[in-house]
Design an enzyme around this catalytic site. Structure first.
Site, PDB file in Angstrom:
ATOM      1  N   TRP A  94      89.138  83.463  10.659  1.00 15.46           N
ATOM      2  CA  TRP A  94      90.561  83.677  10.257  1.00 15.46           C
ATOM      3  C   TRP A  94      90.653  84.881  10.521  1.00 15.46           C
ATOM      4  O   TRP A  94      91.777  85.601  11.162  1.00 15.46           O
ATOM      5  CB  TRP A  94      90.997  83.376   8.748  1.00 15.46           C
ATOM      6  CG  TRP A  94      92.317  84.026   8.952  1.00 15.46           C
ATOM      7  CD1 TRP A  94      93.595  82.912   9.018  1.00 15.46           C
ATOM      8  CD2 TRP A  94      92.603  85.317   8.045  1.00 15.46           C
ATOM      9  NE1 TRP A  94      94.848  83.837   8.854  1.00 15.46           N
ATOM     10  CE2 TRP A  94      94.249  84.909   8.352  1.00 15.46           C
ATOM     11  CE3 TRP A  94      91.973  86.211   8.012  1.00 15.46           C
ATOM     12  CZ2 TRP A  94      95.071  86.488   7.443  1.00 15.46           C
ATOM     13  CZ3 TRP A  94      92.603  87.899   7.648  1.00 15.46           C
ATOM     14  CH2 TRP A  94      94.582  87.445   7.846  1.00 15.46           C
TER      15      TRP A  94
ATOM     16  N   ASP B  70      87.008  77.372   2.938  1.00 17.64           N
ATOM     17  CA  ASP B  70      86.104  77.826   4.394  1.00 17.64           C
ATOM     18  C   ASP B  70      87.240  78.139   5.330  1.00 17.64           C
ATOM     19  O   ASP B  70      88.309  78.145   5.668  1.00 17.64           O
ATOM     20  CB  ASP B  70      85.654  76.469   4.271  1.00 17.64           C
ATOM     21  CG  ASP B  70      84.582  76.826   5.591  1.00 17.64           C
ATOM     22  OD1 ASP B  70      83.481  78.123   5.760  1.00 17.64           O
ATOM     23  OD2 ASP B  70      84.257  75.921   6.679  1.00 17.64           O
TER      24      ASP B  70
ATOM     25  N   TRP C 221      73.108  83.686   0.660  1.00 14.92           N
ATOM     26  CA  TRP C 221      72.241  85.283   1.123  1.00 14.92           C
ATOM     27  C   TRP C 221      71.971  84.895   2.268  1.00 14.92           C
ATOM     28  O   TRP C 221      71.318  86.835   2.404  1.00 14.92           O
ATOM     29  CB  TRP C 221      71.178  84.795  -0.343  1.00 14.92           C
ATOM     30  CG  TRP C 221      71.464  84.488  -1.800  1.00 14.92           C
ATOM     31  CD1 TRP C 221      71.582  84.051  -2.548  1.00 14.92           C
ATOM     32  CD2 TRP C 221      71.740  85.735  -2.618  1.00 14.92           C
ATOM     33  NE1 TRP C 221      71.646  84.441  -3.495  1.00 14.92           N
ATOM     34  CE2 TRP C 221      72.752  85.359  -3.874  1.00 14.92           C
ATOM     35  CE3 TRP C 221      72.822  87.037  -2.679  1.00 14.92           C
ATOM     36  CZ2 TRP C 221      72.824  85.760  -4.819  1.00 14.92           C
ATOM     37  CZ3 TRP C 221      72.835  87.138  -3.613  1.00 14.92           C
ATOM     38  CH2 TRP C 221      73.697  87.295  -4.616  1.00 14.92           C
TER      39      TRP C 221
ATOM     40  N   HIS D 292      88.222  87.304   3.601  1.00 22.62           N
ATOM     41  CA  HIS D 292      87.329  86.749   2.510  1.00 22.62           C
ATOM     42  C   HIS D 292      88.495  87.625   1.575  1.00 22.62           C
ATOM     43  O   HIS D 292      89.330  86.797   1.206  1.00 22.62           O
ATOM     44  CB  HIS D 292      86.652  87.410   2.298  1.00 22.62           C
ATOM     45  CG  HIS D 292      85.535  87.140   3.172  1.00 22.62           C
ATOM     46  ND1 HIS D 292      84.821  85.912   3.262  1.00 22.62           N
ATOM     47  CD2 HIS D 292      83.774  87.592   3.708  1.00 22.62           C
ATOM     48  CE1 HIS D 292      83.960  85.296   4.243  1.00 22.62           C
ATOM     49  NE2 HIS D 292      83.306  86.541   4.381  1.00 22.62           N
TER      50      HIS D 292
ATOM     51  N   SER E  78      78.075  70.840   2.483  1.00 23.26           N
ATOM     52  CA  SER E  78      77.242  72.230   2.376  1.00 23.26           C
ATOM     53  C   SER E  78      76.879  72.593   1.172  1.00 23.26           C
ATOM     54  O   SER E  78      76.953  73.267   0.642  1.00 23.26           O
ATOM     55  CB  SER E  78      78.636  73.153   2.941  1.00 23.26           C
ATOM     56  OG  SER E  78      79.302  73.127   3.744  1.00 23.26           O
TER      57      SER E  78
ATOM     58  N   LEU F 171      93.991  75.910 -17.810  1.00 19.28           N
ATOM     59  CA  LEU F 171      93.396  74.852 -16.757  1.00 19.28           C
ATOM     60  C   LEU F 171      91.797  75.485 -16.345  1.00 19.28           C
ATOM     61  O   LEU F 171      91.862  76.363 -16.981  1.00 19.28           O
ATOM     62  CB  LEU F 171      93.968  76.265 -15.251  1.00 19.28           C
ATOM     63  CG  LEU F 171      92.962  76.219 -14.129  1.00 19.28           C
ATOM     64  CD1 LEU F 171      93.912  73.629 -13.417  1.00 19.28           C
ATOM     65  CD2 LEU F 171      93.746  76.072 -12.810  1.00 19.28           C
TER      66      LEU F 171
ATOM     67  N   GLU G 129      72.486  79.607  -0.272  1.00 23.90           N
ATOM     68  CA  GLU G 129      72.886  80.045   1.025  1.00 23.90           C
ATOM     69  C   GLU G 129      73.158  81.490   2.052  1.00 23.90           C
ATOM     70  O   GLU G 129      72.575  81.952   2.971  1.00 23.90           O
ATOM     71  CB  GLU G 129      72.657  78.739   1.734  1.00 23.90           C
ATOM     72  CG  GLU G 129      71.864  77.584   2.027  1.00 23.90           C
ATOM     73  CD  GLU G 129      72.218  76.450   0.686  1.00 23.90           C
ATOM     74  OE1 GLU G 129      73.370  76.548   0.215  1.00 23.90           O
ATOM     75  OE2 GLU G 129      71.337  76.294  -0.561  1.00 23.90           O
TER      76      GLU G 129
ATOM     77  N   GLY H 271      86.227  83.671   8.014  1.00 18.34           N
ATOM     78  CA  GLY H 271      85.519  84.909   9.564  1.00 18.34           C
ATOM     79  C   GLY H 271      86.229  83.719  10.550  1.00 18.34           C
ATOM     80  O   GLY H 271      86.411  85.345  11.098  1.00 18.34           O
TER      81      GLY H 271
ATOM     82  N   SER I 230      77.501  80.313  -1.829  1.00 20.58           N
ATOM     83  CA  SER I 230      76.717  79.485  -2.243  1.00 20.58           C
ATOM     84  C   SER I 230      74.832  80.062  -2.279  1.00 20.58           C
ATOM     85  O   SER I 230      74.515  81.114  -2.196  1.00 20.58           O
ATOM     86  CB  SER I 230      76.369  78.472  -1.017  1.00 20.58           C
ATOM     87  OG  SER I 230      76.192  79.252   0.550  1.00 20.58           O
TER      88      SER I 230
HETATM   89  C1  FPP Z   1      83.680  80.572   3.718  1.00 20.84           C
HETATM   90  O1  FPP Z   1      84.299  80.927   4.906  1.00 20.84           O
HETATM   91  C2  FPP Z   1      84.087  81.718   2.158  1.00 20.84           C
HETATM   92  C3  FPP Z   1      83.019  82.249   1.512  1.00 20.84           C
HETATM   93  C4  FPP Z   1      81.480  82.234   2.066  1.00 20.84           C
HETATM   94  C5  FPP Z   1      83.769  83.159   0.808  1.00 20.84           C
HETATM   95  C6  FPP Z   1      85.061  82.324   0.305  1.00 20.84           C
HETATM   96  C7  FPP Z   1      85.597  83.618  -1.044  1.00 20.84           C
HETATM   97  C8  FPP Z   1      86.390  83.750  -1.244  1.00 20.84           C
HETATM   98  C9  FPP Z   1      87.649  83.669  -0.892  1.00 20.84           C
HETATM   99  C10 FPP Z   1      86.944  84.907  -2.454  1.00 20.84           C
HETATM  100  C11 FPP Z   1      86.065  85.353  -2.363  1.00 20.84           C
HETATM  101  C12 FPP Z   1      86.128  84.923  -3.999  1.00 20.84           C
HETATM  102  C13 FPP Z   1      86.834  84.981  -5.055  1.00 20.84           C
HETATM  103  C14 FPP Z   1      86.830  83.959  -6.082  1.00 20.84           C
HETATM  104  C15 FPP Z   1      86.943  86.032  -5.380  1.00 20.84           C
HETATM  105  P1  FPP Z   1      83.535  81.746   6.173  1.00 20.84           P
HETATM  106  O2  FPP Z   1      82.695  83.250   5.638  1.00 20.84           O
HETATM  107  O3  FPP Z   1      81.861  80.618   6.266  1.00 20.84           O
HETATM  108  O4  FPP Z   1      83.724  81.420   6.600  1.00 20.84           O
HETATM  109  P2  FPP Z   1      83.024  80.919   7.844  1.00 20.84           P
HETATM  110  O5  FPP Z   1      83.463  80.021   8.205  1.00 20.84           O
HETATM  111  O6  FPP Z   1      84.825  81.010   9.110  1.00 20.84           O
HETATM  112  O7  FPP Z   1      82.409  82.020   8.986  1.00 20.84           O
END
Ligand code: FPP
Length: 265
Positions: free
Chosen positions: A48, A43, A92, A60, A219, A154, A90, A46, A88
């Protein structure tokens, strides 16, 4: 041992920076008491990106780099199972553009990393309602599952279109179907049988859940499996999460007193 370390170094590049506090944390770790299964909610991508004035997609993308480093560290430490929350049920609800970015990143990750992952004995297991993902991502996942299916160093569970509630519903449907077909007596449904109908069937429950970005919620992640899992939360955003943070989580985990509802004798 030394040969194993050297072969890791040669084929993966440098296994993170083992200087300063990383080296100290490595020394503090009891290699015999490491968690078998670690789950991570990746998490903060966004936020970051926002703090750097970058588009969310860059967050991402940077998050994939953290994933690479942590997967590498897990193989080095001989952790058996790593489960990461990538998308997740959610998610979408996000703008289509961001959904597309995430699906493309997944495909790109698998395309670029598959040989390397396979060579290091990593088995890829997607968990979630995979059949509802876009065809491109599904094809890459199917290939990854086919290629890595026999690996056992793993197990990397990638939670995609995953929801803990959806998983419990899917398991319930499966058990009811078996019961109505006369293959399963309702009295035979105990915790073990129910666990055996989840996406994570056959795997131990996570010992440790890591949540970066400071949020204190589940979550909808692994709702059944996390019943007795130790939580470790950090304010660090996932794209900044490095080997040192991971080692710190492991050291802290080893200081926990796990009682599983019982008493320490
Ligand atoms: C949550 O951060 C993160 C996600 C919904 C996506 C996680 C995906 C990756 C790390 C990269 C792709 C994955 C693979 C397996 C290659 P957020 O966007 O909700 O962050 P925020 O809460 O700061 O907005």
């Amino acid at each position: 041992m030394v040969r194993k370390y050297l072969s890791t170094l040669i084929s993966w590049g440098r296994p993170g920076k083992t200087v300063g506090s990383d080296a100290r944390l490595m020394q503090e770790l009891d290699r015999k008491r490491l968690p078998k299964h670690i789950a991570i909610i990746m998490d903060g991508n966004g936020r970051w990106a926002r703090t750097r004035g970058l588009p969310r997609a860059m967050g991402h993308r940077a998050g994939v780099e953290s994933l690479r480093e942590i997967v590498r560290t897990c193989t080095e430490l001989e952790i058996s199972v790593l489960t990461v929350y990538a998308f997740s049920t959610e998610n979408w609800r996000r703008p289509q553009e961001e959904v597309d970015v995430l699906m493309d990143l997944l495909s790109e990750y698998l395309r670029k990393e598959l040989d390397e992952l396979h060579r290091h004995g990593i088995q890829i297991r997607p968990i979630g309602r995979i059949q509802e993902l876009p065809p491109g991502a599904r094809d890459e996942l199917e290939r990854a599952v086919r290629v890595t299916g026999k690996n056992n160093r793993l197990i990397l569970n990638i939670a995609l279109n995953y929801g803990g509630r959806a998983e419990i519903l899917d398991a319930t449907r499966e058990l009811i179907k078996e019961a109505t077909e006369g293959k399963l007596h309702p009295d035979a449904i105990d915790e073990e049988r129910f666990s055996g109908a989840l996406y994570t069937r056959g795997l131990p429950d996570p010992d440790l859940l890591i949540r970066p970005s400071g949020e204190m919620r589940l979550s909808n992640f692994l709702l059944w499996q996390l019943a007795y899992t130790e939580f470790w939360v950090t304010d660090v955003y996932w794209p900044d999460f490095r080997r040192g943070h991971f080692l710190q989580a492991l050291v802290d985990y080893q200081g926990r007193d796990r009682r599983f509802g019982g008493l320490k004798i």
